[in-house]
Design an enzyme around this catalytic site. Structure first.
Site, PDB file in Angstrom:
ATOM      1  CE  LYS A  52      48.873  -7.312  13.834  1.00  0.00           C
ATOM      2  NZ  LYS A  52      50.144  -7.844  14.303  1.00  0.00           N
ATOM      3  CD  GLN A  96      52.377  -7.768  17.241  1.00  0.00           C
ATOM      4  OE1 GLN A  96      51.272  -8.076  16.786  1.00  0.00           O
ATOM      5  NE2 GLN A  96      53.252  -7.055  16.556  1.00  0.00           N
ATOM      6  CG  ASP A 119      51.459 -13.091  11.248  1.00  0.00           C
ATOM      7  OD1 ASP A 119      50.976 -12.275  10.443  1.00  0.00           O
ATOM      8  OD2 ASP A 119      51.884 -12.786  12.375  1.00  0.00           O
TER       9      ASP A 119
END
Ligand code: NAP
Length: 303
Positions: A52, A96, A119
């Site tokens: 990322k 994460q 997200d």
């Protein structure tokens, strides 16, 4: 033989287009920035976060990583999210997963400001997607939708079968495709006679997490087959949920693993960060997200 949907190439195009867009934003003194929180030292997560960070670097998105120790408390995690929610320089926040067991990931996702929830895991965005309102859509389902679009595969009126009902893939993907007028069936571990169901799929999507779960006999002739799965075989090679070699002979379109859905997920994360930065700076975003002329392939534009 099926047409191979080239997620790697498509993701590269999307990143290139975003790079131009970020340069334009920079000219207006807007600097999209992604904050990534990692708790503990999960090896796979470290690789994902590195990827990322690389993608951000390529596109020109600023990146800041926040590492919390394995034994951190829920209070520390929530305080950090609060701090990032309140920082004007942060456009998007990503936590994460997985995080260590005693911590409650749902509580953490709920704490992320939905306007920075790139997200798409905050219940506000999940709910907005469910009722067809503008929302940040979680990156893997969004990537799948984008792939279909770019290959001119219209789900409207199609029988779509999704194997898997997770909150990050199966469920949001079903909402996305329902919003695009597909007829959706979701299969899961308690589904009976799964083959009878998958054989009716015009578009079959596997998000199971089991190597080569989808075999040729489960697939209708000329079906579009999308493989979300990422598994490792005994030799450590990445393989999908679909028996690619045999299914490819029957399908009309198919995604490979690697080089299919995976790269699209990161590209759509970049897209969401840029959109978040725009919205936070009062720039109008074209929220008909699936028909954005920014994305094109093979000279086909979607307006
Ligand atoms: P997950 O949370 O483990 O969900 C798996 C789903 O598959 C569950 O709904 C489960 O049913 C269902 N399932 C398991 N065994 C089954 C069976 N025998 N028959 C029918 N359904 C079955 O996994 P996930 O997070 O959605 O991820 C799925 C796969 O996609 C994994 O390989 C993951 O690594 C990959 N993935 C890839 C990306 C990407 O960027 N390409 C992103 C996310 C995930 P129950 O609900 O009944 O348990």
């Amino acid at each position: 033989m099926a047409i191979i949907i080239n997620g790697k190439e498509l993701a590269k195009k999307i990143r290139l287009n975003l790079k131009e867009e970020v340069a334009e934003l920079n000219n207006k003194k807007i600097y999209p920035k992604l904050a990534v929180i990692m708790v503990g030292e999960d090896k796979a997560s470290q690789v994902y976060v590195r990827n990322k960070s690389k993608a951000c670097n390529e596109v020109g998105i600023e990146f800041e990583e926040f590492l919390l120790p394995e034994n951190t408390t829920m209070e520390n995690l929530l305080n950090l999210i609060d701090e990032l929610n309140n920082r004007d320089d942060i456009s998007g926040i990503l936590l994460q997963s997985p995080i260590p067991k005693p911590l409650n990931i749902r509580e953490a996702f709920n704490k992320i400001d939905y306007r920075k929830d790139v997200d798409g895991f905050n219940p506000v965005n999940v709910g907005k997607l469910a009722i067809g309102e503008k929302a940040f859509i979680s990156c893997t389902p969004y990537g799948v939708v984008k792939m279909l679009e770019e290959y001119n595969i219209n789900p409207e009126g199609k029988n779509v079968v999704i194997i898997g009902r997770s909150n990050i893939v199966g469920k949001p993907l079903s909402q996305c495709l329902l919003n695009k007028n597909a007829t959706i069936t979701i299969c899961h571990s308690k589904t009976k006679n799964i083959k009878e169901i998958t054989k009716n799929a015009d578009i079959l999507i596997a998000a199971v997490g089991k190597p080569h779960f989808v075999t040729e006999d489960m697939v209708q002739d000329n079906a579009v087959v999308i493989d979300v799965g990422i598994n490792r075989n005994e030799e450590g090679k990445l393989i999908g949920d679909v028996d690619f070699e045999n299914v490819e002979k029957k399908a009309s379109y198919i995604t490979p693993v690697p080089g299919g859905v995976g790269p699209m997920t990161i590209a759509m994360l970049m897209n969401n960060v840029v959109e978040a930065a725009k919205i936070q700076n009062g720039i109008k975003v074209e929220w008909k997200q699936f028909y954005n002329k920014r994305f094109y392939i093979k000279n086909v534009f979607y307006n």
